[in-house]
Scaffold this motif. Structure first.
Motif, PDB file in Angstrom:
ATOM      1  N   THR B  24      10.084 -23.052  -8.081  1.00  0.00           N
ATOM      2  CA  THR B  24       9.408 -21.876  -7.569  1.00  0.00           C
ATOM      3  C   THR B  24       8.751 -21.151  -8.738  1.00  0.00           C
ATOM      4  OG1 THR B  24      11.172 -21.725  -5.954  1.00  0.00           O
ATOM      5  CG2 THR B  24       9.734 -19.828  -6.128  1.00  0.00           C
ATOM      6  N   MET B  25       7.543 -20.686  -8.515  1.00  0.00           N
ATOM      7  CA  MET B  25       6.838 -19.971  -9.586  1.00  0.00           C
ATOM      8  C   MET B  25       6.167 -18.744  -8.990  1.00  0.00           C
ATOM      9  SD  MET B  25       3.792 -21.221 -12.161  1.00  0.00           S
ATOM     10  CE  MET B  25       2.676 -21.889 -10.933  1.00  0.00           C
ATOM     11  N   CYS B  26       6.227 -17.634  -9.704  1.00  0.00           N
ATOM     12  CA  CYS B  26       5.387 -16.521  -9.289  1.00  0.00           C
ATOM     13  C   CYS B  26       4.555 -16.043 -10.463  1.00  0.00           C
ATOM     14  CB  CYS B  26       6.183 -15.397  -8.651  1.00  0.00           C
ATOM     15  SG  CYS B  26       7.342 -14.619  -9.721  1.00  0.00           S
ATOM     16  N   ILE B  27       3.310 -15.731 -10.162  1.00  0.00           N
ATOM     17  CA  ILE B  27       2.402 -15.182 -11.167  1.00  0.00           C
ATOM     18  C   ILE B  27       2.207 -13.730 -10.781  1.00  0.00           C
ATOM     19  CG2 ILE B  27       0.119 -15.376 -12.222  1.00  0.00           C
ATOM     20  CD1 ILE B  27       0.115 -18.289 -11.141  1.00  0.00           C
ATOM     21  N   LEU B  28       2.545 -12.833 -11.712  1.00  0.00           N
ATOM     22  CA  LEU B  28       2.549 -11.414 -11.388  1.00  0.00           C
ATOM     23  C   LEU B  28       1.503 -10.689 -12.215  1.00  0.00           C
ATOM     24  CD1 LEU B  28       6.406 -11.306 -11.713  1.00  0.00           C
ATOM     25  CD2 LEU B  28       5.183 -11.067  -9.543  1.00  0.00           C
ATOM     26  N   LEU B  29       0.562 -10.047 -11.530  1.00  0.00           N
ATOM     27  CA  LEU B  29      -0.451  -9.229 -12.219  1.00  0.00           C
ATOM     28  C   LEU B  29      -0.002  -7.790 -12.067  1.00  0.00           C
ATOM     29  CD1 LEU B  29      -3.629 -10.972 -10.756  1.00  0.00           C
ATOM     30  CD2 LEU B  29      -2.501 -11.467 -12.932  1.00  0.00           C
ATOM     31  N   ARG B  30       0.550  -7.229 -13.151  1.00  0.00           N
ATOM     32  CA  ARG B  30       1.200  -5.912 -13.061  1.00  0.00           C
ATOM     33  C   ARG B  30       0.253  -4.795 -13.486  1.00  0.00           C
ATOM     34  NH1 ARG B  30       6.076  -6.738 -16.872  1.00  0.00           N
ATOM     35  NH2 ARG B  30       6.418  -4.535 -16.362  1.00  0.00           N
ATOM     36  N   LEU B  31       0.109  -3.807 -12.601  1.00  0.00           N
ATOM     37  CA  LEU B  31      -0.797  -2.679 -12.841  1.00  0.00           C
ATOM     38  C   LEU B  31      -0.075  -1.382 -12.521  1.00  0.00           C
ATOM     39  CD1 LEU B  31      -3.407  -4.575 -10.821  1.00  0.00           C
ATOM     40  CD2 LEU B  31      -4.022  -3.728 -13.089  1.00  0.00           C
ATOM     41  N   GLY B  80       8.965   0.303  -8.477  1.00  0.00           N
ATOM     42  CA  GLY B  80       8.911   1.514  -9.274  1.00  0.00           C
ATOM     43  C   GLY B  80       7.499   2.068  -9.152  1.00  0.00           C
ATOM     44  N   GLU B  81       6.895   2.437 -10.275  1.00  0.00           N
ATOM     45  CA  GLU B  81       5.515   2.932 -10.211  1.00  0.00           C
ATOM     46  C   GLU B  81       4.531   1.873 -10.692  1.00  0.00           C
ATOM     47  OE1 GLU B  81       5.990   6.802 -12.006  1.00  0.00           O
ATOM     48  OE2 GLU B  81       6.576   7.669 -10.088  1.00  0.00           O
ATOM     49  N   GLU B  82       4.879   0.625 -10.419  1.00  0.00           N
ATOM     50  CA  GLU B  82       3.946  -0.467 -10.694  1.00  0.00           C
ATOM     51  C   GLU B  82       3.453  -1.048  -9.375  1.00  0.00           C
ATOM     52  OE1 GLU B  82       5.104  -3.515 -13.404  1.00  0.00           O
ATOM     53  OE2 GLU B  82       5.849  -2.089 -14.892  1.00  0.00           O
ATOM     54  N   HIS B  83       2.237  -1.543  -9.417  1.00  0.00           N
ATOM     55  CA  HIS B  83       1.626  -2.191  -8.268  1.00  0.00           C
ATOM     56  C   HIS B  83       1.338  -3.604  -8.717  1.00  0.00           C
ATOM     57  CE1 HIS B  83      -1.269  -1.360  -4.675  1.00  0.00           C
ATOM     58  NE2 HIS B  83      -0.080  -1.748  -4.290  1.00  0.00           N
ATOM     59  N   ILE B  84       1.905  -4.582  -8.062  1.00  0.00           N
ATOM     60  CA  ILE B  84       1.872  -5.942  -8.597  1.00  0.00           C
ATOM     61  C   ILE B  84       1.251  -6.905  -7.593  1.00  0.00           C
ATOM     62  CG2 ILE B  84       3.284  -7.819  -9.510  1.00  0.00           C
ATOM     63  CD1 ILE B  84       5.393  -5.573 -10.170  1.00  0.00           C
ATOM     64  N   ILE B  85       0.237  -7.621  -8.047  1.00  0.00           N
ATOM     65  CA  ILE B  85      -0.371  -8.658  -7.215  1.00  0.00           C
ATOM     66  C   ILE B  85       0.348  -9.954  -7.535  1.00  0.00           C
ATOM     67  CG2 ILE B  85      -2.506  -9.951  -6.766  1.00  0.00           C
ATOM     68  CD1 ILE B  85      -3.974  -7.317  -7.711  1.00  0.00           C
ATOM     69  N   GLN B  86       0.908 -10.557  -6.506  1.00  0.00           N
ATOM     70  CA  GLN B  86       1.731 -11.746  -6.748  1.00  0.00           C
ATOM     71  C   GLN B  86       1.125 -12.987  -6.109  1.00  0.00           C
ATOM     72  OE1 GLN B  86       6.258 -12.769  -6.495  1.00  0.00           O
ATOM     73  NE2 GLN B  86       5.639 -12.374  -4.383  1.00  0.00           N
ATOM     74  N   LEU B  87       1.101 -14.073  -6.883  1.00  0.00           N
ATOM     75  CA  LEU B  87       0.782 -15.382  -6.321  1.00  0.00           C
ATOM     76  C   LEU B  87       2.078 -16.183  -6.398  1.00  0.00           C
ATOM     77  CD1 LEU B  87      -1.610 -17.039  -5.188  1.00  0.00           C
ATOM     78  CD2 LEU B  87      -1.961 -17.947  -7.478  1.00  0.00           C
ATOM     79  N   GLY B 155       1.879   1.370  -1.201  1.00  0.00           N
ATOM     80  CA  GLY B 155       1.566   0.081  -1.811  1.00  0.00           C
ATOM     81  C   GLY B 155       0.627  -0.753  -0.949  1.00  0.00           C
ATOM     82  N   ASP B 156       0.518  -0.421   0.337  1.00  0.00           N
ATOM     83  CA  ASP B 156      -0.342  -1.193   1.240  1.00  0.00           C
ATOM     84  C   ASP B 156      -1.777  -0.701   1.228  1.00  0.00           C
ATOM     85  OD1 ASP B 156       1.941  -2.526   2.026  1.00  0.00           O
ATOM     86  OD2 ASP B 156       2.346  -1.125   3.666  1.00  0.00           O
ATOM     87  N   GLY B 157      -2.025   0.443   0.596  1.00  0.00           N
ATOM     88  CA  GLY B 157      -3.383   0.971   0.542  1.00  0.00           C
ATOM     89  C   GLY B 157      -3.677   1.917   1.693  1.00  0.00           C
ATOM     90  N   TYR B 158      -4.944   2.397   1.723  1.00  0.00           N
ATOM     91  CA  TYR B 158      -5.356   3.419   2.689  1.00  0.00           C
ATOM     92  C   TYR B 158      -6.606   2.960   3.440  1.00  0.00           C
ATOM     93  CZ  TYR B 158      -2.062   6.185   0.066  1.00  0.00           C
ATOM     94  OH  TYR B 158      -0.911   6.635  -0.523  1.00  0.00           O
ATOM     95  N   ILE B 159      -6.565   3.146   4.753  1.00  0.00           N
ATOM     96  CA  ILE B 159      -7.669   2.661   5.589  1.00  0.00           C
ATOM     97  C   ILE B 159      -9.004   3.257   5.151  1.00  0.00           C
ATOM     98  CG2 ILE B 159      -8.638   2.757   7.941  1.00  0.00           C
ATOM     99  CD1 ILE B 159      -5.799   2.197   8.946  1.00  0.00           C
ATOM    100  N   ARG B 160      -9.000   4.576   4.824  1.00  0.00           N
ATOM    101  CA  ARG B 160     -10.297   5.194   4.526  1.00  0.00           C
ATOM    102  C   ARG B 160     -10.921   4.669   3.229  1.00  0.00           C
ATOM    103  NH1 ARG B 160      -6.450   8.958   4.231  1.00  0.00           N
ATOM    104  NH2 ARG B 160      -5.986  10.007   2.270  1.00  0.00           N
TER     105      ARG B 160
END
Lengths: 405, 402
Positions: B24-31, B80-87, B155-160
């Motif tokens: 198993t591998m995850c690639i995490l882009l941490r922002l 926490g206060e990170e937003h992470i895009i995961q593959l 973390g899911d974002g905002y419609i507007r």
């Protein structure tokens, strides 16, 4: 794929050992081939019809003992215990890293005796009412049972597992005892042990299980589609939909499971042409998927998701099925789907808890995990075409939705 | 866990074990989690597998995945206060090289084919939060509780904000600003995994910096919020500020205290609210480590809100350490059990990366076992927010004919 040692014990129960070398966790489950759908049966005194939700109610009551609650005994050993009831199975289990032997003794003692008092039955009604209310507000749960209700006019799988609040109000000690005595028997029982364990020691211990014998005869229910469409409103923002196809339960269950999954994979997985088309039209999104549900006297495949274009989706699915029937399916696609499904099985069987539940589920349906895995290799393109033609017919289809109230 | 630098701004961590048959591998882009980028990050995460160099459509990617016996998914995490895009990738050892190559292609040469469909999809998924009442109440509680902190951002974002996102532009921003971590767990030789990653995922260097989470907060008063909805069962969600340093030794005390308070079927809350008073089916409390927050959740009849809240507060004051040894055993066992699942190994490793305190399993277990008492653990703890999703309207209590 994964090792499974299955053995019929001398006492008559089945025992499955699922060795996982190097794992810290161990899980023991005692499962009964008895679930929410087994409300109608015959025994030596004739036909019996029980209250919906009785199997689940009994499951809650099994944790009571004379000197208190079995949860505490497990907890003192550092083990965490739980249970669940589905259509065909009631399962009790615990997991933890040590004290497997002691935990197994408690679990065996627990399922081997029933402690009921008027007071503990009343108390449970309050807890179960809250559990039922939780599901009342869950649109995913509601649509699931509406689909089954639409598909089956009589089969008890159409009723929610915990029953209705007004049903369980009337559950009595006598009825619970009847249910326990009719189904908690060796013949209906499987002991499942998973983890880095000694197989011989486990089977030897399982021989000490004390249960009654025999089994009540379940009423097999055959019936017709109740409604072609079932729609309700709830406080949701997004509509939910199920497009369900009923399958003939007389077909071998392994074939039903493998072939339905292969068809779904070819028809509407993200690698299919249909998925691509529906996605590009914004008809579907990642909530789109399918579920295969097969049991002894019922069977269906549910295509489900969220969004408002369910009629368009249903039409496109129909068109695609007709197209497949007309132009045929490539044998290579069948193999490809079968391999993908086998890989997914392998992945999910790496985790103890899904593997144990899957083993219990297979036991109640008179099959085994590895038989299903191996069966994928036996399915050929002709099997798939025949099944598609007969089972995925428009006449077997229902549509169920939950829209914004 | 073996860690090696890929470049400035990117590390890989490999945990080689033959306990599993798969890799198993995850690639995490941490922002950093920010209001301005929350929606764009969420959209990018859901659009990442729409196509890439070599496999121009989602369908072609999926066909390739079938050929190499792999599954792959992309999603967004809030930690926490990170937003992470995961593959996320799962494969068999013999296909790891191919899987790494495909992941590299998706990450470094993406094609955003269906931008419009992806936007509608994100909108739908934000809308569907309300379908899950328990999660909805939880998210609302956090949103209100941390309204002036990054942690309160969805973390899911905002419609507007959806329509103004340009995926290509945001992709470039992320690739220049994210701190990347790649975690591999499974049945693969360390050197082989490293080589496949270096070859398959040649990331550019970035200058990423992530601020640690602030965990201290003293609420000036209790926020009491009630939202009405046409539901049968109300959802109560109580947020506490613990004000305990998540990377200090006192944190282990908090873990033990939380277990005793609302950790499971032998906890104080379960016994009082469910077993003694039959007021609920579920009641639990959990810790959000990086923010030093504890959340108690229960599904109850709305009219019992005050009663249950009273039991919760008094249970906290009367919390007894009598069952402490059991609680410690439960905690250490679950830490060990987490080692049996690749996903949880990765998840707890990521948690330590963010908290900035690396510890082996044995050390963590020792810290838990070293907890002698829970005295004073809640001395600095304050209720911040009480959120109630209340059943205002009437729903017919009939499962048969709706």
């Amino acid at each position: 794929m994964t090792d499974i040692i299955s053995k019929r014990l001398e006492n008559g129960a089945m025992c499955y050992v699922l060795p996982k070398k190097g794992y810290n966790e161990k899980e023991v489950m005692i499962a009964f081939n008895y679930g929410s759908a087994d409300t109608e049966f015959s025994d030596k005194n004739g036909r019996v019809k029980q209250t919906c939700g009785i199997a689940h109610f009994l499951e809650h009551k099994m944790f009571d003992e004379k000197d208190g609650n079995v949860f505490d005994s497990f907890s003192k050993l550092g083990l965490s215990a739980n249970a669940y009831t589905d259509f065909n199975t009631t399962a009790y289990y615990f997991s933890g890293c040590e004290n497997l032997e002691k935990g197994m003794d408690i679990l065996m003692r627990m399922v081997g005796s029933l402690y009921l008092t008027a007071e503990n039955i009343e108390k449970e009604k309050g807890i179960i009412t809250q559990e039922i209310n939780m599901y009342e507000d869950d649109p995913y749960w509601q649509i699931y049972f509406n689909t089954l209700k639409a598909m089956y006019g009589k089969n008890p799988i159409r009723y929610s597992i915990a029953g209705r609040t007004e049903d369980i109000e009337n559950i009595t000690e006598e009825e619970l005892r009847k249910s326990y005595e009719s189904f908690y028997t060796y013949e209906n029982c499987a002991v499942i042990v998973c983890g880095d364990v000694n197989c011989d020691a486990v089977t030897e211990q399982a021989e000490k299980l004390k249960l009654g014998r025999g089994s009540a005869e379940r009423t097999v229910c055959a019936d017709d589609i109740y409604k072609r469409e079932y729609s309700i409103g709830m406080p949701v923002e997004q509509s939910l939909y199920h497009i369900g196809y009923r399958a003939d339960p007389r077909i071998d269950i392994k074939d039903r499971i493998c072939i339905s999954n292969i068809i779904m994979d070819i028809l509407c997985s993200p690698s299919s042409a249909l998925y691509e088309r529906l996605y590009e039209k914004s008809f579907i999104d990642s909530s789109f998927g399918y579920e295969v549900l097969q049991g002894k006297d019922y069977g269906c495949t549910l295509i489900k998701g969220e969004g408002n274009n369910y009629r368009g989706i249903a039409e496109e699915i129909d068109k695609e099925i007709k197209n497949m029937l007309l132009s045929g399916i490539d044998g290579k696609d069948v193999r490809r789907a079968a391999e993908r499904l086998k890989t997914r099985m392998l992945f999910s069987c790496e985790n103890i808890s899904p593997l144990v539940s899957y083993t219990a589920d297979c036991f109640s349906k008179n099959t085994e995990v590895l038989d299903i895995y191996d069966n994928y290799d036996k399915i050929d393109v002709d099997d798939v075409m025949l099944y598609l033609k007969k089972q995925f017919d428009e006449n077997n289809r229902v549509l169920s939705t939950v829209g914004k109230a | 866990m073996y860690t090696s630098k890929l470049n400035r701004g990117a590390d890989m961590h490999i945990f080689s074990t033959d306990k599993f048959k798969s890799v198993t591998m995850c690639i995490l882009l941490r922002l950093p989690l920010k209001r301005e980028t929350a929606t764009a990050n969420a959209l990018l995460a859901s659009a990442l597998m729409q196509g890439c160099g070599g496999y121009r459509t989602r369908r072609q990617i999926e066909r390739r995945l079938e050929d190499i016996h792999s599954v792959m998914s992309s999603d967004i995490l809030k930690k926490g206060e990170e937003h992470i895009i995961q593959l996320f990738v799962r494969t068999l050892p013999e296909y790891f090289d191919e899987a790494a190559q495909l992941a590299g292609n998706i990450l470094l040469r993406p094609l955003f084919n269906n931008e419009e469909a992806c936007k509608r999809e994100l909108e739908a998924s934000i809308n569907s939060l309300v379908n899950d009442k328990r999660r909805y109440a939880f998210e609302k509680c956090i949103e209100n509780m941390c309204e002036n902190e990054a942690y309160g951002i969805s973390g899911d974002g905002y419609i507007r904000d959806i329509n103004s996102v340009s995926l290509n532009m945001h992709y470039n921003y992320v690739m220049q600003n994210a701190k990347t971590d790649i975690i591999v767990v499974g049945n693969i030789d360390r050197d082989r995994a490293e080589e496949s990653i270096r070859r398959g995922i040649p990331l550019d260097a970035t200058d990423a910096s992530l601020e640690p989470c602030n965990y201290l907060y003293y609420p000036p008063s209790i926020k009491e919020i009630t939202e009405e909805m046409d539901i049968t069962q109300g959802k109560l969600c109580v947020g506490f500020r613990l004000n305990i340093d998540p990377s200090g030794d006192d944190w282990y005390k908090a873990i033990v205290a939380n277990e005793l308070f609302g950790g499971g079927a032998s906890s104080a809350l379960f016994n009082k609210v469910r077993e003694k008073d039959s007021l609920c089916y579920y009641i639990t409390s959990k810790l959000l480590r990086l923010k030093s927050i504890m959340i108690t959740e229960a599904g109850i009849d709305s009219e019992n809100r005050d009663k249950v809240l009273d039991i919760i507060t008094s249970a906290m004051q009367e919390l007894s350490a009598e069952d402490m040894e059991n609680a410690k055993k439960n905690i250490t066992d679950s830490l060990k059990i987490a080692q049996d699942r690749p996903e949880s190994i990765m998840d707890s490793f990521l948690g330590s990366l963010i908290a900035g305190r690396m510890m082996s399993l044995d050390e963590t277990i020792k810290k838990i076992n070293d907890v002698r008492d829970i005295d004073g653990v809640f001395d600095d703890c304050h209720i911040d927010t009480v959120f109630m999703l209340s059943g205002g309207g009437t729903v017919p209590n009939d499962g048969h004919n709706k």
